[in-house]
Write a protein that holds these residues in place. Structure first.
Motif, PDB file in Angstrom:
ATOM      1  N   LEU A  67       6.252  26.584   8.073  1.00  0.00           N
ATOM      2  CA  LEU A  67       4.958  26.122   7.417  1.00  0.00           C
ATOM      3  C   LEU A  67       4.465  27.123   6.947  1.00  0.00           C
ATOM      4  CD1 LEU A  67       3.859  23.815  10.400  1.00  0.00           C
ATOM      5  CD2 LEU A  67       4.564  22.696   8.629  1.00  0.00           C
ATOM      6  N   ALA A  68       4.374  28.229   7.347  1.00  0.00           N
ATOM      7  CA  ALA A  68       3.907  28.986   6.544  1.00  0.00           C
ATOM      8  C   ALA A  68       4.361  30.062   4.821  1.00  0.00           C
ATOM      9  CB  ALA A  68       3.771  30.720   7.422  1.00  0.00           C
ATOM     10  N   ALA A  69       5.669  29.575   4.629  1.00  0.00           N
ATOM     11  CA  ALA A  69       6.628  29.766   3.762  1.00  0.00           C
ATOM     12  C   ALA A  69       6.046  28.683   2.676  1.00  0.00           C
ATOM     13  CB  ALA A  69       8.192  29.585   4.549  1.00  0.00           C
ATOM     14  N   ALA A  70       6.096  27.272   3.108  1.00  0.00           N
ATOM     15  CA  ALA A  70       5.752  26.062   2.303  1.00  0.00           C
ATOM     16  C   ALA A  70       4.555  26.925   1.625  1.00  0.00           C
ATOM     17  CB  ALA A  70       6.267  24.948   3.223  1.00  0.00           C
ATOM     18  N   GLY A  71       3.870  27.285   2.571  1.00  0.00           N
ATOM     19  CA  GLY A  71       2.466  27.120   2.096  1.00  0.00           C
ATOM     20  C   GLY A  71       1.928  28.229   1.142  1.00  0.00           C
ATOM     21  N   ALA A  72       2.743  29.616   1.352  1.00  0.00           N
ATOM     22  CA  ALA A  72       2.996  30.635   0.919  1.00  0.00           C
ATOM     23  C   ALA A  72       3.740  30.628  -0.842  1.00  0.00           C
ATOM     24  CB  ALA A  72       3.461  31.857   1.575  1.00  0.00           C
ATOM     25  N   GLY A  73       4.328  29.551  -1.098  1.00  0.00           N
ATOM     26  CA  GLY A  73       5.822  28.831  -1.764  1.00  0.00           C
ATOM     27  C   GLY A  73       4.557  28.503  -3.340  1.00  0.00           C
ATOM     28  N   THR A  74       4.024  27.410  -1.582  1.00  0.00           N
ATOM     29  CA  THR A  74       2.957  26.607  -3.011  1.00  0.00           C
ATOM     30  C   THR A  74       1.633  26.463  -3.382  1.00  0.00           C
ATOM     31  OG1 THR A  74       3.265  24.245  -1.627  1.00  0.00           O
ATOM     32  CG2 THR A  74       1.999  24.264  -2.099  1.00  0.00           C
ATOM     33  N   TYR A  75       1.375  28.128  -2.661  1.00  0.00           N
ATOM     34  CA  TYR A  75      -0.105  28.542  -3.384  1.00  0.00           C
ATOM     35  C   TYR A  75       0.570  29.812  -4.829  1.00  0.00           C
ATOM     36  CZ  TYR A  75      -3.806  26.579  -0.711  1.00  0.00           C
ATOM     37  OH  TYR A  75      -4.429  25.683  -0.062  1.00  0.00           O
ATOM     38  N   LEU A  76       1.353  30.262  -4.111  1.00  0.00           N
ATOM     39  CA  LEU A  76       2.201  30.829  -5.075  1.00  0.00           C
ATOM     40  C   LEU A  76       2.676  30.270  -6.556  1.00  0.00           C
ATOM     41  CD1 LEU A  76       3.836  34.073  -6.045  1.00  0.00           C
ATOM     42  CD2 LEU A  76       5.808  32.746  -5.214  1.00  0.00           C
ATOM     43  N   VAL A  77       3.311  29.142  -6.399  1.00  0.00           N
ATOM     44  CA  VAL A  77       2.937  28.869  -8.141  1.00  0.00           C
ATOM     45  C   VAL A  77       2.090  27.980  -8.457  1.00  0.00           C
ATOM     46  CG1 VAL A  77       3.347  26.155  -9.355  1.00  0.00           C
ATOM     47  CG2 VAL A  77       5.315  27.517  -7.250  1.00  0.00           C
ATOM     48  N   VAL A  78       0.875  27.696  -7.299  1.00  0.00           N
ATOM     49  CA  VAL A  78      -0.571  27.425  -7.838  1.00  0.00           C
ATOM     50  C   VAL A  78      -1.203  28.560  -8.774  1.00  0.00           C
ATOM     51  CG1 VAL A  78      -3.116  26.280  -7.430  1.00  0.00           C
ATOM     52  CG2 VAL A  78      -0.929  25.930  -6.495  1.00  0.00           C
ATOM     53  N   TYR A  79      -0.696  30.202  -8.157  1.00  0.00           N
ATOM     54  CA  TYR A  79      -1.978  30.913  -8.743  1.00  0.00           C
ATOM     55  C   TYR A  79      -1.255  31.367 -10.091  1.00  0.00           C
ATOM     56  CZ  TYR A  79      -4.491  31.352  -4.073  1.00  0.00           C
ATOM     57  OH  TYR A  79      -4.977  30.996  -3.193  1.00  0.00           O
ATOM     58  N   LEU A  80       0.255  31.357  -9.852  1.00  0.00           N
ATOM     59  CA  LEU A  80       0.632  31.924 -11.131  1.00  0.00           C
ATOM     60  C   LEU A  80       0.193  30.220 -12.476  1.00  0.00           C
ATOM     61  CD1 LEU A  80       4.426  32.704 -10.135  1.00  0.00           C
ATOM     62  CD2 LEU A  80       2.868  33.961 -10.759  1.00  0.00           C
ATOM     63  N   TYR A  81       0.137  29.142 -12.188  1.00  0.00           N
ATOM     64  CA  TYR A  81      -0.355  28.294 -12.720  1.00  0.00           C
ATOM     65  C   TYR A  81      -2.081  28.814 -13.787  1.00  0.00           C
ATOM     66  CZ  TYR A  81      -2.303  23.648 -15.004  1.00  0.00           C
ATOM     67  OH  TYR A  81      -2.896  22.924 -15.442  1.00  0.00           O
ATOM     68  N   ARG A  82      -2.421  29.154 -12.401  1.00  0.00           N
ATOM     69  CA  ARG A  82      -3.720  29.603 -12.971  1.00  0.00           C
ATOM     70  C   ARG A  82      -4.831  31.004 -13.055  1.00  0.00           C
ATOM     71  NH1 ARG A  82      -7.436  27.240  -7.263  1.00  0.00           N
ATOM     72  NH2 ARG A  82      -6.863  25.191  -7.565  1.00  0.00           N
TER      73      ARG A  82
END
Length: 307
Positions: free
Chosen positions: A11-26
């Motif tokens: 779960l932590a890896a999934a959350g970190a990966g998701t926010y990694l993509v979100v912050y790269l997009y932003r």
């Protein structure tokens, strides 16, 4: 406990990966780097848990092997001890009548010999009778067991038409693995291409307006900072983000509106892509104890920013 750690790590890896993509997009690079480091830490933790589990299983197997070896050695020692018992102990189990004196006369041996001859004769008679009467029974038994007999060996050419054992299952497993691999590669390629398209630096469509107005609010962790300190922090963050857009922000002033609110006017007007990059840089500033929030962004015509 280990399963809970696996679930928590996934779960932590999934959350970190998701926010990694979100912050790269932003275009928020500092937060993206933090999420990337967190994702790397979680992956190392999961790898360590898997390795530790494998080592524990290997250790348990070695323990079981040692225990079985000790049990086998103990049984061997027991058998060896029994084999090495003194001959006197084994002699105690012989016939007692052999220990008696030789003065007494016994008829045990002649009787035993005569009984052996008689029993041998009876066994011979029983054998002859059984061989004469067992032939029909043997034939019936052979007929019953014929259905269980193996088929006759086939010719070499007849084996070519037989299907290979496990060929269908092997082909199905190969097809499933190939499908999953192709789908995973395609999904990864689409994610990389889409993320590269969203984060690449490119010139967008020109904005027809005169300028772009950016309204920001600064928040400091220390509440007793003077207005001059807030203005200095806001100008430092604003100046550090002037290079974040594709078009250089040469004519970009920042005015104080009071109560921690500031308005920046950028000429020429920014495109949508530049606005996203400027917002991400302002909200992702690395200035200590200061955080800038973009309240609003709007395009203005000539003369609107003078009011």
């Amino acid at each position: 406990m280990r399963k809970i750690a696996y679930v928590f790590g996934a779960l932590a890896a999934a959350g970190a990966g998701t926010y990694l993509v979100v912050y790269l997009y932003r275009w928020q690079w500092q937060r993206a780097m933090i999420c990337g480091v967190l994702l790397l830490v979680v992956e190392v933790m999961l790898l360590g848990l898997v390795t530790l589990g494998r080592l524990n299983r290997i250790e348990e197997r070695l323990r079981d092997t040692d225990r079985r070896q000790r049990e086998l050695d103990a049984r061997q020692e027991d058998v060896l001890t029994r084999l090495r018992e003194p001959a006197v102990t084994r002699e105690e189990t012989r016939f007692r009548w052999l220990d008696d004196s030789a003065d007494r006369a016994y008829v045990f041996v002649p009787v035993l010999m005569v009984a052996g001859v008689v029993l041998s004769g009876l066994a011979w008679v029983v054998q002859k009778v059984a061989s004469a009467t067992a032939r029909p029974a043997e034939r019936r038994l052979a007929g019953r067991l014929a259905v269980l007999a193996a088929p006759a060996p086939a010719a070499p050419g007849d084996l070519d038409d037989l299907p290979e054992l496990g060929a269908g299952a092997s082909r199905g497993r190969t097809a499933r693995v190939t499908t999953v691999a192709v789908f995973s590669v395609a999904l990864l390629a689409a994610l990389v291409v889409g993320l590269a398209d969203l984060t690449q630096t490119r010139a967008g469509e020109a904005n027809e307006h005169e300028a772009t107005s950016v309204l920001v609010q600064i928040d400091l962790r220390e509440p007793d900072v003077s207005s001059d300190g807030k203005a200095l922090a806001a100008h430092q963050i604003w100046e550090s983000c002037r290079h974040s857009t594709a078009a250089p922000l040469r004519n970009a002033s920042l005015g104080d509106l009071g109560n921690g609110m500031y308005a920046g006017v950028v000429r020429p007007a920014l495109t949508d892509h530049d606005v996203m990059r400027l917002r991400g840089c302002l909200e992702d500033a690395t200035l200590d104890r200061a955080h800038l929030t973009v309240v609003g962004v709007s395009d203005v015509e000539s003369g609107d920013d003078s009011r």
